[in-house]
Design a protein around this motif. Structure first.
Motif: not given
Length: 466
Positions: A12-15, A140-146, A149-153
């Protein structure tokens, strides 16, 4: 929480990470494609070929070794960190010094300052490899996901602002440097572990025995995936590479959205199931079945709607990319069939198997693209795709031998999405035939895409209601 529950949560977090990051980066990409020239994208693609080659040697496969091992201690982590850091520092110095020579090889003097700027990324990225491995190991893909996203933005905002300010290729360079720097800083902040001043030859040997195969594998993957870019840049120039890079970028985005989402979780999940063969097989079946259900129609649609997609999204200056995109769509289908094979080899402690198979793929890809480059970028794309399908049976046979997956049973799961995709493509072709002279390109793309989704969904429901 069970392994299954952790895997589902991680998916889910990877998605969220993949779809969110790809959505933001795609928007930025579309804006930059309309503001910048094919030459700018070609120069960046050439620089990234060199960047990808040098990245192979930073960590010696130690991160994947940390993820794969059932038990690790602090000395494993400390040793891997310092090896990565020293390697990153050395590669930064070497890359800076040889940037001019690399640019001369490609007869591109504009490449020199770009390569010198990118050299700092080797040191920056080396700082966070172990920290990222810890997060992946813990699912811990939630941490990686957030953080992604911040880096890309932030990187995207920098790139777009600079493009509007007429900085040309430096918009793309700055975007990439800012993105990777922000992600590294946020990952370091997210992990409590800090390296100690320890180095253990024994623990390095534990990791390097596994990791050396990964280094060889990454080199061969580089040849396999970058040979086309390298040959086009050298023989046909940066403009031709720019057209090719745009089409290949679309393939990468779609592959990451449709396949990379699950594959990111596959290695740590498979690794935890390596002593339970039946659960391992079932997880493998589910992953491949789920991926094909979405990948087949997406890449089929990409092949049929490439003209409308390119003109609507990137503009008419990118029309030479259309035939390349159509051919590369079939590479996407091939990748979706065997994307999880690599994770199977690594999870079962057989990186050497993956190494040999990738070496075969790399050899065929390099030879095929080298022969085809004289006929242009479409021929290179076609040669690349043919080489992928030619080697596919070898990879599949190895997986079957390792986890006992019957060939017939494996391919049966693809029957429904294949038939439904063929029906969908036929429906889109009919719709395009009647609508092409009645509505504009953008509206045609939206209408046919919606029709394709409906047709595919109905076909799936009819063929396999479950």
């Amino acid at each position: 929480m069970s392994i299954k529950e952790k895997a589902v949560t991680s998916v889910v977090w990877s998605v969220i990470q993949n779809w969110g990051s790809q959505a933001v980066s795609l928007i930025v990409f579309l804006i930059l494609a309309r503001l910048l020239t094919p030459e700018a994208f070609g120069l960046l693609a050439l620089a990234n070929v060199f960047l990808a080659f040098m990245q192979i040697f930073i960590e010696q496969g130690l991160s994947q070794a940390l993820i794969q091992r059932r038990e690790i201690d602090t000395e494993h982590l400390d040793t891997a960190f310092w090896v990565n850091l020293i390697s990153g520092l050395l590669l930064t110095i070497i890359s800076f010094l040889i940037a001019g020579s690399i640019a001369k090889i490609f007869h591109q003097p504009k490449l020199t300052p770009i390569l010198k700027s990118f050299s700092v990324l080797f040191f920056i990225n080396s700082v966070s490899h172990v920290h990222k491995a810890i997060l992946i190991r813990e699912l811990a893909f939630r941490i990686l996901a957030v953080r992604t996203l911040v880096g890309i933005l932030i990187g995207g905002m920098v790139g777009v602002i600079m493009a509007f300010s007429q900085f040309g290729v430096w918009s793309l360079v700055s975007q990439q440097i800012v993105f990777e720097s922000v992600v590294v800083l946020l990952i370091l902040q997210a992990v409590k572990w800090r390296p100690g001043f320890k180095f253990s030859g024994k623990h390095f040997g534990d990791l390097f025995g596994f990791g050396i195969n990964v280094v060889g594998l990454e080199f061969l993957k580089f040849v396999n995936k970058r040979a086309d870019n390298l040959l086009i840049g050298y023989f046909l120039g940066e403009v031709a590479l720019g057209y090719y890079a745009i089409a290949y970028r679309v393939l990468q985005v779609m592959a990451q959205l449709l396949v990379g989402t699950s594959n990111q979780v596959a290695l740590p999940t498979f690794s935890k199931l390596q002593e339970n063969p039946e659960q391992f097989r079932q997880a493998f079946y589910r992953a491949t079945e789920f991926t094909s259900l979405f990948a087949f129609p997406a890449f089929g649609g990409m092949a049929i709607l490439a003209p409308e997609l390119v003109i609507s999204a990137f503009g008419e200056q990118w029309i030479p990319s259309i035939p390349v995109m159509r051919v590369l769509a079939f590479a996407g289908i091939r990748h979706s069939l065997s994307y999880f094979n690599s994770s199977v080899f690594m999870a079962m402690g057989k990186p050497s198997w993956r190494l040999w198979i990738t070496s075969i793929e790399a050899a065929f890809s390099l030879v095929a693209c080298l022969v085809a480059v004289r006929w242009g970028i479409v021929a290179v794309a076609l040669a690349y795709v043919i080489s992928l399908y030619f080697v596919f049976p070898v990879s599949q046979k190895a997986v079957n031998k390792l986890i006992n997956v019957p060939t017939l049973l494996y391919f049966q799961q693809f029957l429904t999405p294949i038939i439904a995709t063929v029906v969908m493509v036929a429906g889109i072709l009919v719709a395009k035939h009647f609508l092409v002279d009645l509505i504009n390109v953008k509206l045609l793309l939206m209408v046919t895409t919606l029709m394709g989704i409906i047709i595919y969904g109905l076909a799936i429901k009819f063929l396999n209601p479950k």
